[in-house]
Design a protein around this motif. Structure first.
Motif, short mmCIF file in Angstrom:
data_model
loop_
_atom_site.label_atom_id
_atom_site.label_comp_id
_atom_site.label_asym_id
_atom_site.label_seq_id
_atom_site.Cartn_x
_atom_site.Cartn_y
_atom_site.Cartn_z
N ARG A 2 0.84 -1.13 -0.16
CA ARG A 2 0.27 0.16 0.28
C ARG A 2 0.99 1.48 -0.06
O ARG A 2 1.59 1.39 0.77
CB ARG A 2 -1.05 0.22 1.67
CG ARG A 2 -1.94 -1.28 1.18
CD ARG A 2 -3.03 -1.27 0.39
NE ARG A 2 -4.00 -0.18 0.90
CZ ARG A 2 -4.79 -0.15 1.19
NH1 ARG A 2 -5.43 -1.35 2.17
NH2 ARG A 2 -5.92 0.82 1.71
N VAL A 28 1.21 5.22 1.00
CA VAL A 28 1.09 5.85 2.79
C VAL A 28 2.15 7.66 2.00
O VAL A 28 2.83 7.81 1.08
CB VAL A 28 2.52 5.14 3.16
CG1 VAL A 28 2.16 6.06 4.36
CG2 VAL A 28 2.06 4.45 3.63
N ARG A 76 0.42 11.61 6.42
CA ARG A 76 0.48 10.15 7.33
C ARG A 76 -1.22 9.57 7.45
O ARG A 76 -1.46 8.53 8.56
CB ARG A 76 0.33 10.02 8.42
CG ARG A 76 1.75 10.84 9.05
CD ARG A 76 1.97 11.07 10.33
NE ARG A 76 3.73 11.69 10.33
CZ ARG A 76 3.71 12.74 12.06
NH1 ARG A 76 3.71 11.98 12.63
NH2 ARG A 76 5.04 12.89 12.01
N VAL A 116 -3.07 5.88 4.63
CA VAL A 116 -2.14 4.89 3.91
C VAL A 116 -3.74 5.19 3.13
O VAL A 116 -4.69 5.19 3.23
CB VAL A 116 -2.86 3.55 4.36
CG1 VAL A 116 -2.84 2.57 3.53
CG2 VAL A 116 -1.60 3.45 6.17
#
Length: 215
Positions: free
Chosen positions: A157, A159, A164, A166
């Motif tokens: 994933r 980020v 901050r 996802v």
């Protein structure tokens, strides 16, 4: 490990941000951007739905370079008891031998479980993918002739470091290890998306194991 071409085997680790393109049906379109340059590295196009062109037949997926040059063509093989996919070098021509093939496992279980793929291409090595593509968390492992295993690519994933946060499954990172063919890694992404991508919304999706035999 050059499968498509030597030019896609970087001596250094390569990071690609892969994004599903919104103007395609789910599972049919991707754009991959190089982290070093920010430029387009690969894109996936589909044929037979009013998009694309060239030599590919309706229903085939084509992995293209940044200038639109065909690198790989992926198609579903019919007839087949299970989902079986084949990949061809460049724009597939009649009578051309497949560079790799993939099939879905017949193992019973919950959504996303038992998705097994077998690939074959022209090289002396074995590959498998451990983890879950549906969760965008898996890695490609190469097994050498000496039995030693090496992680050659990884999907995870993405980020947003600043926020901050996802990001969603439509945007993820493909890490390609030194010397591994980035175009072939994207071909694996296309196959995994076709076979396991429909389970992406299942919170209980299990592991997808991709076993690859490279001849």
């Amino acid at each position: 490990m050059a499968i498509v071409a030597e030019e896609y085997c970087d001596l250094k680790e390569r990071l690609l941000t892969v994004r599903k393109t919104s103007h395609f049906s789910p599972g049919d379109g991707f754009a991959a951007y190089d982290h070093r340059t920010g430029g387009l590295a690969f894109r996936a196009d589909t044929y037979g739905r009013g998009h694309g062109g060239g030599a590919a037949s309706p229903g085939e997926l084509a992995l293209l370079g940044p200038a639109g040059e065909p690198l790989l063509t992926v198609r579903r093989r019919r007839p087949s008891l299970h989902q079986r996919w084949e990949g061809f070098l460049g724009a597939r021509a009649d009578g051309q031998k497949a560079l790799f093939s993939a099939r879905k496992s017949s193992i019973l279980g919950g959504a996303g479980r038992g998705a097994v793929v077998e690939l074959a291409a022209s090289a002396a090595s074995e590959l498998r993918v451990d983890g879950s593509f549906a969760r965008r968390c898996c890695r490609v492992v190469a097994k050498g002739e000496d039995g030693e295993e090496t992680v050659v690519a990884e999907i995870r994933r993405k980020v947003d470091a600043g926020a901050r946060v996802v990001m969603g499954r439509d945007v993820f990172v493909l890490r390609v290890g030194p010397g591994f063919d980035a175009a072939f890694a994207m071909g694996i992404v296309l196959v995994l998306d076709q076979i396991a991508g429909h389970d992406a919304d299942d919170a209980d999706a299990g592991e997808d194991a991709l076993h690859a035999k490279i001849w």
